[in-house]
Design a protein around this motif. Structure first.
Motif, short mmCIF file in Angstrom:
data_model
loop_
_atom_site.label_atom_id
_atom_site.label_comp_id
_atom_site.label_asym_id
_atom_site.label_seq_id
_atom_site.Cartn_x
_atom_site.Cartn_y
_atom_site.Cartn_z
N PRO A 38 -0.19 0.33 7.12
CA PRO A 38 0.55 1.52 7.54
C PRO A 38 -0.41 2.62 7.98
O PRO A 38 -1.60 2.58 7.67
CB PRO A 38 1.31 1.92 6.27
CG PRO A 38 0.49 1.38 5.16
CD PRO A 38 -0.13 0.11 5.67
N GLY A 39 0.13 3.61 8.70
CA GLY A 39 -0.71 4.74 9.09
C GLY A 39 -0.62 5.10 10.56
O GLY A 39 -1.20 6.10 10.98
N THR A 40 0.09 4.31 11.34
CA THR A 40 0.23 4.57 12.78
C THR A 40 1.69 4.74 13.13
O THR A 40 2.52 3.90 12.78
CB THR A 40 -0.36 3.42 13.61
OG1 THR A 40 -1.74 3.24 13.28
CG2 THR A 40 -0.23 3.71 15.10
N PRO B 262 0.81 -1.23 0.00
CA PRO B 262 0.00 0.00 0.00
C PRO B 262 0.83 1.27 0.00
O PRO B 262 0.36 2.33 -0.42
CB PRO B 262 -0.83 -0.12 1.29
CG PRO B 262 -0.02 -1.00 2.18
CD PRO B 262 0.66 -1.98 1.26
N GLY B 263 2.06 1.21 0.50
CA GLY B 263 2.91 2.39 0.54
C GLY B 263 2.77 3.19 1.83
O GLY B 263 1.96 2.86 2.71
N CYS B 264 3.56 4.24 1.94
CA CYS B 264 3.58 5.08 3.14
C CYS B 264 2.66 6.28 2.98
O CYS B 264 2.27 6.66 1.88
CB CYS B 264 5.01 5.59 3.39
SG CYS B 264 6.22 4.31 3.78
N ARG B 265 2.36 6.91 4.11
CA ARG B 265 1.60 8.16 4.07
C ARG B 265 2.41 9.23 3.34
O ARG B 265 1.87 9.99 2.54
CB ARG B 265 1.30 8.62 5.51
CG ARG B 265 0.28 7.74 6.22
CD ARG B 265 0.31 7.99 7.72
NE ARG B 265 1.52 7.43 8.34
CZ ARG B 265 1.83 7.58 9.62
NH1 ARG B 265 1.04 8.30 10.41
NH2 ARG B 265 2.92 7.01 10.11
N ASP B 266 3.67 9.29 3.61
CA ASP B 266 4.59 10.19 2.92
C ASP B 266 5.33 9.36 1.88
O ASP B 266 6.16 8.52 2.22
CB ASP B 266 5.58 10.81 3.91
CG ASP B 266 6.58 11.75 3.26
OD1 ASP B 266 6.59 11.84 2.02
OD2 ASP B 266 7.36 12.38 3.99
N ARG B 267 5.04 9.59 0.60
CA ARG B 267 5.57 8.75 -0.47
C ARG B 267 6.87 9.28 -1.05
O ARG B 267 7.35 8.79 -2.08
CB ARG B 267 4.50 8.59 -1.56
CG ARG B 267 3.26 7.85 -1.05
CD ARG B 267 2.13 7.82 -2.07
NE ARG B 267 0.99 7.13 -1.51
CZ ARG B 267 0.69 5.85 -1.72
NH1 ARG B 267 1.49 5.12 -2.49
NH2 ARG B 267 -0.36 5.29 -1.18
N ALA C 193 5.53 -1.38 9.43
CA ALA C 193 4.19 -1.95 9.45
C ALA C 193 3.99 -2.91 8.28
O ALA C 193 3.43 -4.00 8.44
CB ALA C 193 3.15 -0.83 9.41
N GLN C 194 4.46 -2.51 7.10
CA GLN C 194 4.30 -3.37 5.92
C GLN C 194 5.17 -4.62 6.03
O GLN C 194 4.78 -5.69 5.56
CB GLN C 194 4.64 -2.57 4.66
CG GLN C 194 3.60 -1.49 4.38
CD GLN C 194 4.01 -0.57 3.24
OE1 GLN C 194 3.73 -0.85 2.07
NE2 GLN C 194 4.68 0.53 3.59
N GLU C 195 6.33 -4.50 6.66
CA GLU C 195 7.16 -5.68 6.91
C GLU C 195 6.45 -6.65 7.86
O GLU C 195 6.65 -7.87 7.79
CB GLU C 195 8.51 -5.26 7.53
CG GLU C 195 9.46 -4.58 6.56
CD GLU C 195 10.20 -5.58 5.68
OE1 GLU C 195 9.66 -6.68 5.45
OE2 GLU C 195 11.29 -5.24 5.23
N MET C 196 5.63 -6.09 8.74
CA MET C 196 4.93 -6.89 9.74
C MET C 196 3.55 -7.34 9.25
O MET C 196 2.77 -7.88 10.01
CB MET C 196 4.77 -6.08 11.03
CG MET C 196 6.07 -5.63 11.65
SD MET C 196 5.77 -4.44 13.00
CE MET C 196 7.45 -3.89 13.33
N PHE D 75 9.50 5.41 8.49
CA PHE D 75 10.03 4.19 9.09
C PHE D 75 8.91 3.38 9.72
O PHE D 75 8.86 2.14 9.59
CB PHE D 75 11.09 4.52 10.14
CG PHE D 75 11.62 3.30 10.86
CD1 PHE D 75 12.53 2.46 10.25
CD2 PHE D 75 11.17 2.99 12.14
CE1 PHE D 75 13.01 1.32 10.90
CE2 PHE D 75 11.64 1.86 12.79
CZ PHE D 75 12.55 1.03 12.18
N SER D 76 7.99 4.03 10.40
CA SER D 76 6.86 3.34 11.02
C SER D 76 6.03 2.61 9.97
O SER D 76 5.60 1.46 10.17
CB SER D 76 5.98 4.34 11.78
OG SER D 76 6.67 4.90 12.87
#
Length: 218
Positions: free
Chosen positions: A117-119, A49-54, A110-113, A105-106
């Motif tokens: 993402p988002g928290t 899904p990607g990060c909030r900050d791309r 999250a995607q590794e886990m 990084f968060s």
């Protein structure tokens, strides 16, 4: 190649930017782009899904971390063993440090886990103690590896040690991403050095030779 300064984890505040030390497939810019901007890298079966900050990292540099890279468990994305990092083992781990925001990084973690993402993660514990197990999963242990240019270097790995889990050889597509990603990092290592390093890592040595890895890189 830049040097990570080994320092005690004693930070009290989370910086806005930090170094994410990728030692697995995220050493490759295409793979990292999928984690940041969303998408599916070539050879993978999973959509990210990607990060909030791309935004791509402000800087990415080759580094060496104390510890050992090894391959274990079965990756549902690539097949074969996954890369893990044991910071307490004797050895060196070739990595690429990406300068990202704490929020990025968060979201990468999250995607590794296999989480959405988002928290924002609470990074105060890993920065203060050097290690923070936030879950029992495969990449749910955060590690502080030292500092680079005055900023903390963080990564994530499994909670177990290199000798506490059966090793499993990585798939060719996965190993190719690691090898070509390390080479793409710039003036870090030669192709021969990367091939020898990966082929000699616990798990890979059961199936791959340095010559095999070199052939994957062609």
């Amino acid at each position: 190649m830049r040097q990570v300064e080994r320092r005690a984890a004693d930070r009290t505040e989370t910086p806005r930017k930090l170094w994410y030390a990728a030692y697995g497939s995220n050493v490759h810019p295409e793979r990292l782009r999928a984690y940041l901007a969303g998408g599916r890298p070539q050879g993978a079966s999973r959509w990210y899904p990607g990060c909030r900050d791309r935004t791509m990292p402000a800087e990415s540099v080759p580094v060496e971390l104390p510890g050992v890279l090894y391959f274990a468990t079965t990756s549902p994305v690539w097949g074969g063993g996954r890369a893990f990092y044991d910071p307490a083992a004797d050895g060196r781990t070739l990595a690429v440090a990406h300068l990202v925001t704490a929020g990025q990084f968060s979201d990468i973690a999250a995607q590794e886990m296999y989480r959405d993402p988002g928290t924002d993660l609470d990074l105060s514990h890993v920065l203060a103690r050097g290690r923070d197990r936030i879950g029992a999963g495969r990449y749910e242990t955060l590690v502080y590896a030292g500092e680079l240019a005055g900023r903390p270097v963080l990564t994530c790995t499994a909670p177990w040690r290199v000798g506490e889990v059966p090793h499993l050889p990585p798939a060719a597509a996965y190993l190719r991403f690691l090898a070509t990603g390390l080479l793409a990092a710039g003036r870090g290592w030669s192709a021969a050095a990367v091939a020898e390093y990966l082929a000699g890592s616990p798990g890979a040595e059961r199936q791959w030779s340095a010559a095999d890895v070199l052939q994957l890189m062609e």
